[in-house]
Design a protein around this motif. Structure first.
Motif, PDB file in Angstrom:
ATOM      1  N   ASP A 163       4.250   2.827  -3.044  1.00 25.88           N
ATOM      2  CA  ASP A 163       4.117   3.967  -3.964  1.00 25.88           C
ATOM      3  C   ASP A 163       4.673   5.241  -3.319  1.00 25.88           C
ATOM      4  OD1 ASP A 163       2.577   1.894  -4.820  1.00 25.88           O
ATOM      5  OD2 ASP A 163       0.731   3.016  -5.009  1.00 25.88           O
ATOM      6  N   ASN A 186       3.961  -5.395  -7.616  1.00 23.04           N
ATOM      7  CA  ASN A 186       3.813  -3.966  -7.341  1.00 23.04           C
ATOM      8  C   ASN A 186       5.163  -3.253  -7.274  1.00 23.04           C
ATOM      9  OD1 ASN A 186       2.298  -1.623  -6.641  1.00 23.04           O
ATOM     10  ND2 ASN A 186       2.792  -1.951  -4.504  1.00 23.04           N
ATOM     11  N   SER A 201      -0.376  -0.053  -8.335  1.00 25.90           N
ATOM     12  CA  SER A 201      -1.300  -0.427  -7.263  1.00 25.90           C
ATOM     13  C   SER A 201      -2.553  -1.086  -7.821  1.00 25.90           C
ATOM     14  CB  SER A 201      -1.687   0.801  -6.442  1.00 25.90           C
ATOM     15  OG  SER A 201      -0.647   1.179  -5.584  1.00 25.90           O
ATOM     16  N   LEU A 259      -6.861   4.061  -9.431  1.00 30.80           N
ATOM     17  CA  LEU A 259      -7.073   3.479  -8.106  1.00 30.80           C
ATOM     18  C   LEU A 259      -8.536   3.121  -7.879  1.00 30.80           C
ATOM     19  CD1 LEU A 259      -4.772   5.706  -5.835  1.00 30.80           C
ATOM     20  CD2 LEU A 259      -4.296   3.454  -6.813  1.00 30.80           C
ATOM     21  N   SER A 268      -1.750  -4.766  -8.986  1.00 30.69           N
ATOM     22  CA  SER A 268      -1.507  -5.689  -7.866  1.00 30.69           C
ATOM     23  C   SER A 268      -2.791  -5.968  -7.095  1.00 30.69           C
ATOM     24  CB  SER A 268      -0.426  -5.128  -6.941  1.00 30.69           C
ATOM     25  OG  SER A 268      -0.791  -3.864  -6.438  1.00 30.69           O
ATOM     26  N   ASN A 301       6.470  -0.467  -9.878  1.00 32.03           N
ATOM     27  CA  ASN A 301       6.813   0.859  -9.352  1.00 32.03           C
ATOM     28  C   ASN A 301       8.236   1.264  -9.725  1.00 32.03           C
ATOM     29  OD1 ASN A 301       4.676   2.184  -7.857  1.00 32.03           O
ATOM     30  ND2 ASN A 301       4.732   0.482  -6.429  1.00 32.03           N
ATOM     31  N   THR A 320       0.825  -1.212   0.000  1.00 38.22           N
ATOM     32  CA  THR A 320       0.000   0.000   0.000  1.00 38.22           C
ATOM     33  C   THR A 320       0.859   1.262   0.000  1.00 38.22           C
ATOM     34  OG1 THR A 320      -1.720  -1.183   1.235  1.00 38.22           O
ATOM     35  CG2 THR A 320      -1.824   1.225   1.241  1.00 38.22           C
TER      36      THR A 320
END
Length: 454
Positions: A262, A399, A419, A362, A422, A403, A259
């Motif tokens: 990022d 993720n 995000s 998101l 994943s 990233n 979470t």
């Protein structure tokens, strides 16, 4: 007159339904209480973010966000998986009216978490300058992290106290301590301090003060309950407790790291301003998870209770009903955030409008999350925490890799895309595993779902 008769008839039918379906009644009651308190807590959280953005700018909001991110990661290590393990154990003990074992498992969780938390506090305080300069290249972050270190112990113990209330299905107390009071007090303390001193460090100082105050309230409540329970010979070993908590720690650690990856990687590759803007996008998208957290607050002990009693039909019933609740409560929020995205982002300042596309990404992940249901908790509350851990680790690796390659090129858009992917992967894999193990689907889509009507 016709409307009044229809309304009375509808309420009567609903009451009859809830009186016949105990699981649904508890699920609805607990979810509604948690939902409204979570909305209240999120509201105070947004007020806090808005105050920081307006009074101190996006760069200081970025420093605050990095500090809170590191705090959450270290608190997760200090809790050591007991936030979910205690729910599993205490819900089972409570179903058998065995409060002495409840007291025992709670005390052992404290005995393990306190020394770990003190060690983490010392580590962060000592290494604050090196982390700030070598990882984030920002000297100002040092004082933020040193103040943050002071909040680790009270935050860890507050998490354990909250899990105690949740396991006992004391949802009101759980929701107040977990969702509302920290943000509320942080806002009030900040408003008070800003009249005397407007230094950026007071931002994190207000939050840490709030943690101490809320923990003391929660400690008083748990002490009042546990002081009435006698002691008995120890029947639960530390090994048994750790066998459950450690896989949950790994899974929870990976979820939190995924979470917040990022945020951390944006802080490494990009500016504090990018971190500040993206943190607002994440907060707005996080509104879609309010209902998930509300339903999970009562679904977790219900899952554990049904599994302990070998009630697989009840387990299926709760899982499918909770997913249906999630769908009808979450989809309207997603539509509102999509349609009015520019309005919500502009509240924090014109610079934040560049987060619109990232927000959409998101929200796609949030939609899949809502359709899938409480799959992670179901796995953990039914003894499948190691499988859940493996799925989350796999999603986290994806993720991190995405990233690493996308953030340097696409900044916040790369972070949001990573995000989203994943989140979709781990939800769909868990839906498949639950179908394979328990022979029912948690996923809910109105046109195709076979879940029974409320």
């Amino acid at each position: 007159m016709v409307y009044r008769f229809w309304k009375i008839n509808l309420i009567k039918k609903l009451n009859d339904k809830l009186s016949r379906d105990r699981h649904l009644g508890e699920l609805l009651k607990g979810s509604i209480v948690t939902f409204f308190l979570k909305v209240l807590g999120v509201g105070f959280g947004y007020v806090l973010t808005l105050l920081i953005a307006r009074l101190f700018g996006a760069d200081n909001l970025g420093l605050y966000t990095i500090s809170i991110t590191i705090l959450n990661i270290l608190v997760l290590l200090g809790v050591f998986g007991f936030d979910n393990a205690l729910v599993k154990f205490i819900a089972g003990f409570n179903a058998r009216r065995d409060m002495q074992k409840t007291k025992e498992v709670f005390q052992k969780a404290y005995a393990i978490s306190i020394p770990i938390s003190l060690f983490l506090t010392a580590i962060l305080f000592v290494l604050a300058e090196k982390i700030s300069l070598r990882l984030f290249n920002n000297e100002q972050l040092t004082i933020f992290l040193q103040i943050t270190s002071i909040g680790i112990v009270p935050f860890v113990l507050l998490k354990i106290n909250s899990a105690f209330f949740r396991g006992l299905k004391m949802i009101l107390q759980y929701s107040l301590f977990e969702n509302v009071l920290i943000s509320l007090l942080a806002v009030l303390i900040m408003l008070f301090l800003v009249m005397w001193n407007k230094s950026p460090e007071m931002i994190i100082g207000a939050y840490v003060c709030a943690l101490f105050i809320v923990y003391l309230f929660s400690y008083r409540k748990t002490y009042n309950i546990l002081s009435r329970i006698g002691t008995h010979r120890h029947t639960l070993t530390y090994r048994q407790l750790l066998d459950v908590s450690f896989p949950m720690l790994l899974a929870s650690s990976v979820v939190l790291i995924m979470t917040w990856t990022d945020i951390i990687m944006l802080g490494v590759f990009k500016s504090e301003e990018d971190v500040g803007i993206y943190s607002v996008v994440v907060k707005l998208a996080g509104l879609t998870s309010i209902t998930l957290m509300a339903v999970n607050s009562i679904a977790a002990p219900k899952f554990s209770e049904c599994f302990q009693n070998n009630d697989l039909q009840g387990l299926k019933h709760i899982a499918q009903k909770s997913t249906k609740l999630l769908f009808f409560a979450t989809i309207p929020l997603i539509l509102i955030l999509t349609i009015f995205s520019e309005f919500f982002l502009s509240l924090f300042g014109e610079k934040f409008l560049i987060g619109k596309v990232a927000l959409f990404m998101l929200l796609i992940g949030g939609t899949v999350n809502a359709l899938s249901g409480s799959v992670g908790l179901l796995m953990q509350m039914t003894g499948n925490q190691k499988q859940f851990q493996n799925v989350i680790i796999f999603a986290a690796l994806i993720n991190i890799v995405l990233n690493y390659y996308l953030i340097p090129i696409y900044s916040i858009y790369g972070a949001a895309f990573s995000s989203m992917i994943s989140m979709v992967i781990w939800n769909l894999i868990l839906v498949y595993l639950i179908k394979k193990k328990f022979k029912f689907l948690t996923i809910y889509i109105p046109a195709f779902s076979k879940a029974s009507k409320l």
